[in-house]
Design a protein around this motif. Structure first.
Motif, short mmCIF file in Angstrom:
data_model
loop_
_atom_site.label_atom_id
_atom_site.label_comp_id
_atom_site.label_asym_id
_atom_site.label_seq_id
_atom_site.Cartn_x
_atom_site.Cartn_y
_atom_site.Cartn_z
N LYS A 106 -39.62 27.40 20.56
CA LYS A 106 -39.53 28.59 19.70
C LYS A 106 -40.89 28.94 19.09
N ARG A 107 -41.61 27.92 18.63
CA ARG A 107 -42.91 28.14 18.00
C ARG A 107 -43.90 28.70 19.02
N THR A 108 -43.89 28.13 20.22
CA THR A 108 -44.79 28.58 21.27
C THR A 108 -44.51 30.03 21.64
N LEU A 109 -43.24 30.37 21.79
CA LEU A 109 -42.85 31.75 22.13
C LEU A 109 -43.26 32.72 21.03
N HIS A 110 -43.04 32.32 19.78
CA HIS A 110 -43.40 33.19 18.65
C HIS A 110 -44.90 33.48 18.65
N GLU A 111 -45.69 32.45 18.90
CA GLU A 111 -47.15 32.64 18.95
C GLU A 111 -47.55 33.52 20.13
N PHE A 112 -46.70 33.59 21.13
CA PHE A 112 -46.92 34.44 22.31
C PHE A 112 -46.42 35.86 22.06
#
Length: 417
Positions: A106-112
């Motif tokens: 989730k964190r990785t996607l949000h940063e993307f």
């Protein structure tokens, strides 16, 4: 595990497609389906336990620094977890490890720049009894039959190339059992179109998912399956092979670290999902016109600079007489701007966000050619005239459409570069 390049492509394409569909009046819900049931999670858990013990990953397990990091964090949160009885130890590493992995995703996607409305857990379909209910429904309708001790979906009756096992002979559910229950769940929540975005090795799912819909008496056209082809990274003409973080695959984090979010999203959306793509890391990290995202963003930044300079001169596009725009390059730019609504509508209809990216490159090209041929602002002691005002209006329109199109792709429209 961490999101690999194929999943990263779907993050970029899916988010863009959701934005594009919304422009056409669709109510879009973005949903991420977590595979947190069955053999994959068991292998993940055993890999964590092996890492915690300082042992190599199991033969069928997962390797990579992320496994070591998660195993260490599980032990921080549950001191003594390794000393628990086997079943309890397995469940401790499973539950905490899965939560940590999903939090990372989730964190990785949000940063993307990709956020989902719903994070749906496959395991919930089993815990809630939804899978059992779906199986009983299909048995009751006669669309599930028993052979060789297993329960099979009569999927060939509905256009699939073969019947599919739903409940295996050992009594365990096959992967499709969750898919069937998940489709029913989505339909029960009121969605009249379910777009599945699957990897290159999932071609067989098109027939089976449509067959599952038909077996429930539903319209198979409520299911659309998009298959995304492979993504390869290239540096110095050579394929980039692996990521230390993930062990054997290159991840979203690796791509973003190499070329940044904007270039990554644009590069992944720019080609039809039916095509495999090679991403040249040097090209996409460069600040030059050969880099497509730089070329488009630079056009927007240049237009923003013109707007600032016009404001400094006290000029505006208000009351512009557009009939004065008779130069060939002005006409080209006007016609290209006018194509935008049609391009977006077609991209929505065909589920092809790459049409927007290619259009933006055409628009940027039309603008750059106009800029080279037509003076926009007065120079020196020249008095501002109606033609300057008209060209400012044209620039404002081009700038707006570039910003709108980049926004649909989830790419920033910088005002300075």
């Amino acid at each position: 595990g961490p999101i690999h390049l194929g999943g990263t492509r779907w993050a970029a394409v899916g988010d863009a497609l959701g934005r594009i569909l919304s422009t056409q009046g669709a109510e879009v819900t973005r949903e991420y389906y977590f595979n947190d049931h069955g053999a994959q999670i068991d292998r993940f858990t055993r890999s964590l336990i092996a890492a915690a013990k300082g042992e190599p990953a199991p033969e069928d397990g997962y390797a990579g620094d992320y496994i070591v990091d998660i195993a260490a964090e599980v032990q921080k949160r549950a001191p003594g977890a390794l000393d628990l009885p086997e079943a309890e130890r397995h469940e401790t590493f499973r539950s905490i490890g899965v939560d940590l992995m999903f939090a990372h995703i989730k964190r990785t996607l949000h940063e993307f720049g990709v956020d989902f409305d719903v994070y749906f857990h496959e395991n919930s379909l089993f815990e809630s009894g939804a899978v059992d209910k779906a199986v009983e429904t299909l048995k009751g309708s006669g669309n599930l039959y028993n052979a060789d001790g297993a329960w099979w979906l009569k999927s060939t009756d509905f256009g699939d190339d073969k019947d599919r096992v739903v409940i295996k002979s050992d009594g365990n559910a096959a992967y499709i059992a969750g898919d069937i229950a998940y489709f029913q769940d989505k339909r029960s929540r009121g969605f009249d179109l379910c777009i599945y975005m699957l990897g290159a090795d999932h071609h067989g799912y098109i027939g089976r998912l449509k067959a599952a819909a038909a077996a429930f008496g539903d319209d198979p056209d409520t299911v659309e399956v998009m298959i995304g082809q492979m993504v390869n990274l290239v540096r110095d003409g050579q394929a980039v092979k692996m990521s230390k973080r993930a062990g054997t695959v290159i991840t979203l984090d690796d791509l973003v670290e190499a070329i940044g979010v904007d270039a990554a999203r644009y590069a992944l959306v720019r080609s039809s999902v039916d095509q495999s793509i090679d991403i040249d890391l040097e090209l996409w990290a460069s600040a030059g016109n050969e880099n497509p995202v730089y070329y488009v963003q630079y056009a927007h930044a240049r237009l923003s600079s013109i707007a600032r300079n016009a404001a400094d001169l006290g000029l505006s596009a208000e009351g512009a007489n557009l009939a004065l725009l008779t130069h060939d390059r002005e006409g080209d730019l006007i016609r290209t701007i006018g194509e935008y609504p049609r391009v977006v509508a077609k991209a929505a209809e065909l589920r092809e966000p790459h049409r927007v990216a290619r259009y933006l490159e055409e628009l940027a090209g039309a603008y750059h050619r106009f800029y080279d041929a037509c003076r926009i602002l007065p120079q020196g002691d020249e008095e501002p005239g109606d033609l300057h005002t008209a060209r400012l209006a044209l620039c404002a329109a081009a700038r707006q459409v570039l910003a709108n199109g980049l926004g649909l792709l989830g790419v920033s429209a910088p005002e300075r570069m």
